[in-house]
Enzyme design. Structure first.
Site, PDB file in Angstrom:
ATOM      1  N   SER A  16       0.804  -1.229   0.000  1.00 21.79           N
ATOM      2  CA  SER A  16       0.000   0.000   0.000  1.00 21.79           C
ATOM      3  C   SER A  16       0.838   1.282   0.000  1.00 21.79           C
ATOM      4  CB  SER A  16      -0.961   0.001   1.192  1.00 21.79           C
ATOM      5  OG  SER A  16      -1.894  -1.046   1.039  1.00 21.79           O
ATOM      6  N   LYS A  65      -9.442  -5.370  11.887  1.00 21.88           N
ATOM      7  CA  LYS A  65     -10.589  -4.788  11.161  1.00 21.88           C
ATOM      8  C   LYS A  65     -11.911  -4.876  11.928  1.00 21.88           C
ATOM      9  CE  LYS A  65      -8.955  -5.240   6.502  1.00 21.88           C
ATOM     10  NZ  LYS A  65      -8.996  -5.917   5.222  1.00 21.88           N
ATOM     11  N   ASP A 101     -13.214  -2.521   1.308  1.00 20.25           N
ATOM     12  CA  ASP A 101     -12.891  -3.871   0.819  1.00 20.25           C
ATOM     13  C   ASP A 101     -14.006  -4.420  -0.073  1.00 20.25           C
ATOM     14  OD1 ASP A 101     -10.399  -4.158   1.990  1.00 20.25           O
ATOM     15  OD2 ASP A 101     -11.160  -5.160   3.773  1.00 20.25           O
ATOM     16  N   ASN A 156     -13.907 -21.920   8.146  1.00 19.31           N
ATOM     17  CA  ASN A 156     -12.875 -21.200   8.895  1.00 19.31           C
ATOM     18  C   ASN A 156     -12.167 -22.149   9.847  1.00 19.31           C
ATOM     19  OD1 ASN A 156     -11.551 -18.678   9.418  1.00 19.31           O
ATOM     20  ND2 ASN A 156     -12.500 -18.693  11.448  1.00 19.31           N
TER      21      ASN A 156
HETATM   22  P1  NDP Z   1      -8.462 -11.101   9.926  1.00 22.44           P
HETATM   23  O1  NDP Z   1      -7.394 -11.123  10.950  1.00 22.44           O
HETATM   24  O2  NDP Z   1      -9.666 -10.281  10.177  1.00 22.44           O
HETATM   25  O3  NDP Z   1      -8.907 -12.607   9.591  1.00 22.44           O
HETATM   26  C1  NDP Z   1      -7.952 -13.581   9.285  1.00 22.44           C
HETATM   27  C2  NDP Z   1      -8.645 -14.843   8.822  1.00 22.44           C
HETATM   28  O4  NDP Z   1      -7.649 -15.741   8.328  1.00 22.44           O
HETATM   29  C3  NDP Z   1      -9.383 -15.555   9.944  1.00 22.44           C
HETATM   30  O5  NDP Z   1     -10.497 -16.203   9.389  1.00 22.44           O
HETATM   31  C4  NDP Z   1      -8.342 -16.589  10.411  1.00 22.44           C
HETATM   32  O6  NDP Z   1      -8.898 -17.754  10.969  1.00 22.44           O
HETATM   33  C5  NDP Z   1      -7.725 -16.960   9.078  1.00 22.44           C
HETATM   34  N1  NDP Z   1      -6.363 -17.498   9.246  1.00 22.44           N
HETATM   35  C6  NDP Z   1      -5.284 -16.849   9.735  1.00 22.44           C
HETATM   36  N2  NDP Z   1      -4.205 -17.656   9.712  1.00 22.44           N
HETATM   37  C7  NDP Z   1      -4.640 -18.864   9.227  1.00 22.44           C
HETATM   38  C8  NDP Z   1      -4.000 -20.111   8.986  1.00 22.44           C
HETATM   39  N3  NDP Z   1      -2.707 -20.285   9.223  1.00 22.44           N
HETATM   40  N4  NDP Z   1      -4.756 -21.129   8.501  1.00 22.44           N
HETATM   41  C9  NDP Z   1      -6.075 -20.958   8.231  1.00 22.44           C
HETATM   42  N5  NDP Z   1      -6.730 -19.797   8.453  1.00 22.44           N
HETATM   43  C10 NDP Z   1      -6.015 -18.762   8.945  1.00 22.44           C
HETATM   44  O7  NDP Z   1      -7.736 -10.634   8.565  1.00 22.44           O
HETATM   45  P2  NDP Z   1      -8.389  -9.974   7.271  1.00 22.44           P
HETATM   46  O8  NDP Z   1      -9.708 -10.577   7.039  1.00 22.44           O
HETATM   47  O9  NDP Z   1      -8.226  -8.530   7.360  1.00 22.44           O
HETATM   48  O10 NDP Z   1      -7.363 -10.468   6.129  1.00 22.44           O
HETATM   49  C11 NDP Z   1      -7.355 -11.805   5.660  1.00 22.44           C
HETATM   50  C12 NDP Z   1      -6.476 -11.883   4.405  1.00 22.44           C
HETATM   51  O11 NDP Z   1      -7.091 -11.156   3.344  1.00 22.44           O
HETATM   52  C13 NDP Z   1      -5.082 -11.278   4.603  1.00 22.44           C
HETATM   53  O12 NDP Z   1      -4.132 -12.067   3.928  1.00 22.44           O
HETATM   54  C14 NDP Z   1      -5.192  -9.925   3.926  1.00 22.44           C
HETATM   55  O13 NDP Z   1      -3.951  -9.488   3.397  1.00 22.44           O
HETATM   56  C15 NDP Z   1      -6.166 -10.247   2.790  1.00 22.44           C
HETATM   57  N6  NDP Z   1      -6.871  -9.048   2.347  1.00 22.44           N
HETATM   58  C16 NDP Z   1      -6.626  -8.584   1.093  1.00 22.44           C
HETATM   59  C17 NDP Z   1      -7.251  -7.474   0.626  1.00 22.44           C
HETATM   60  C18 NDP Z   1      -6.966  -6.994  -0.753  1.00 22.44           C
HETATM   61  O14 NDP Z   1      -7.312  -5.856  -1.060  1.00 22.44           O
HETATM   62  N7  NDP Z   1      -6.392  -7.804  -1.605  1.00 22.44           N
HETATM   63  C19 NDP Z   1      -8.195  -6.717   1.444  1.00 22.44           C
HETATM   64  C20 NDP Z   1      -8.407  -7.301   2.739  1.00 22.44           C
HETATM   65  C21 NDP Z   1      -7.736  -8.402   3.180  1.00 22.44           C
HETATM   66  P3  NDP Z   1      -9.195 -17.864  12.551  1.00 22.44           P
HETATM   67  O15 NDP Z   1     -10.484 -17.133  12.771  1.00 22.44           O
HETATM   68  O16 NDP Z   1      -9.297 -19.335  12.761  1.00 22.44           O
HETATM   69  O17 NDP Z   1      -8.031 -17.212  13.253  1.00 22.44           O
END
Ligand code: NDP
Length: 274
Positions: A16, A65, A101, A156
């Protein structure tokens, strides 16, 4: 000079700053986009600093978020429906939350040329769509997809978080359904990876035959293993996280500055074409 912050953890590899700083420079705006590595226990203090310092606003990313929503002075209706904020505007010591988003996700879908002939417009209606993840990004995608489709599933790692998403996101009486992680079985017609799986070279859908649409939100300089496999698979249309990143960034830029984002300048600042 005003600053714009990226609040999250980890943020070191974010793409970004390159996009926003190129856009500020192009328009001659005296602003600077800065990374603010913020652990959970620093979030409140970081927001307090935003109120007091010369900060136009911020992006909020993984893992804040959802948590940030209840710490702001005002939250726009769409961000509240999604249950997540990825953009904050700071005005007169008040912090206002937005979500760009969902917009970025929809623009990225629209912009993607399809690998098989398809009706124009939003791609899914009766298709079965699987979202991996139940965090902030998954919430934005779930709301968007429910507005256009009857069949949205959520898998999830922590099923309780998926259940919480299902309880809070609803469109005309439709809600997503919680399903197990799709190991060894087909994930339907489309899959959205809304987890960070792929950042460290792992594949989010290992051992699974790919559906017709693969949408990987992970925005990385190198293509993720999932995007690589999808591009190499016949008849699979792939939406890369960089495309969503570009479009959500453009909308955030407009919220902070009040002027149209120079989209092509921002696109050119990305590490590969999207
Ligand atoms: P959050 O922290 O809000 O959520 C993360 C999610 O990923 C949760 O569901 C979590 O599961 C899951 N997760 C994390 N680690 C693992 C793992 N090792 N194995 C399986 N599941 C996992 O993050 P965001 O929703 O903000 O972001 C999620 C992804 O989306 C990021 O990679 C981010 O970069 C990407 N993103 C991209 C955007 C774009 O514009 N391209 C915009 C927004 C996000 P649990 O609940 O079990 O912890």
């Amino acid at each position: 000079m005003s600053q714009v912050w990226l609040i999250g953890h980890p943020v070191a590899h974010s793409l970004s700053p390159a996009m926003h700083n190129a856009a500020f420079a192009k328009l001659g705006l005296p602003h600077r986009y800065e990374l603010k590595e913020t652990a959970d226990d620093q979030l409140v203090a970081t927001l307090d600093r935003m109120r007091r310092e010369d900060v136009l606003g911020a992006n909020v990313t993984i893992p804040h978020k959802e948590a940030v929503l209840r710490l702001l002075d005002e939250v726009d209706d769409e961000a509240r429906r999604i249950g997540a904020v990825n953009t904050i505007v700071s005005r007169a010591e008040r912090l206002i939350g937005y979500n760009t988003d969902k917009y970025g996700f929809e623009k990225a879908l629209e912009a993607q040329p399809r690998r098989i002939p398809w009706a124009e417009g939003f791609p899914f209606a009766d298709d079965r769509i699987l979202i991996l993840g139940a965090g902030g990004a998954a919430r934005a995608c779930a709301l968007s997809l429910l507005e256009h489709s009857n069949n949205v599933d959520i898998a999830n790692r922590d099923p309780a978080r998926a259940e919480a998403l299902v309880r809070s996101i609803e469109v005309d009486g439709r809600r997503p359904a919680v399903v197990p992680w799709p190991r060894g079985r087909e994930p339907g017609d489309a899959v959205v990876n809304a987890t960070p799986l792929g950042l460290k070279g792992e594949e989010a859908l290992e051992d699974v035959r790919l559906p017709m649409w693969v949408i990987d939100l992970v925005p990385t300089a190198e293509e993720t293993p999932l995007v690589k496999r999808a591009k190499a698979t016949e008849n699979v249309t792939v939406v890369d996280g960089l495309s969503m990143l570009l479009h959500q960034a453009a909308r955030s830029f407009e919220l902070w500055t009040g002027v149209p984002a120079p989209l092509e300048v921002m696109r050119a600042a990305l590490p590969r074409p999207v």
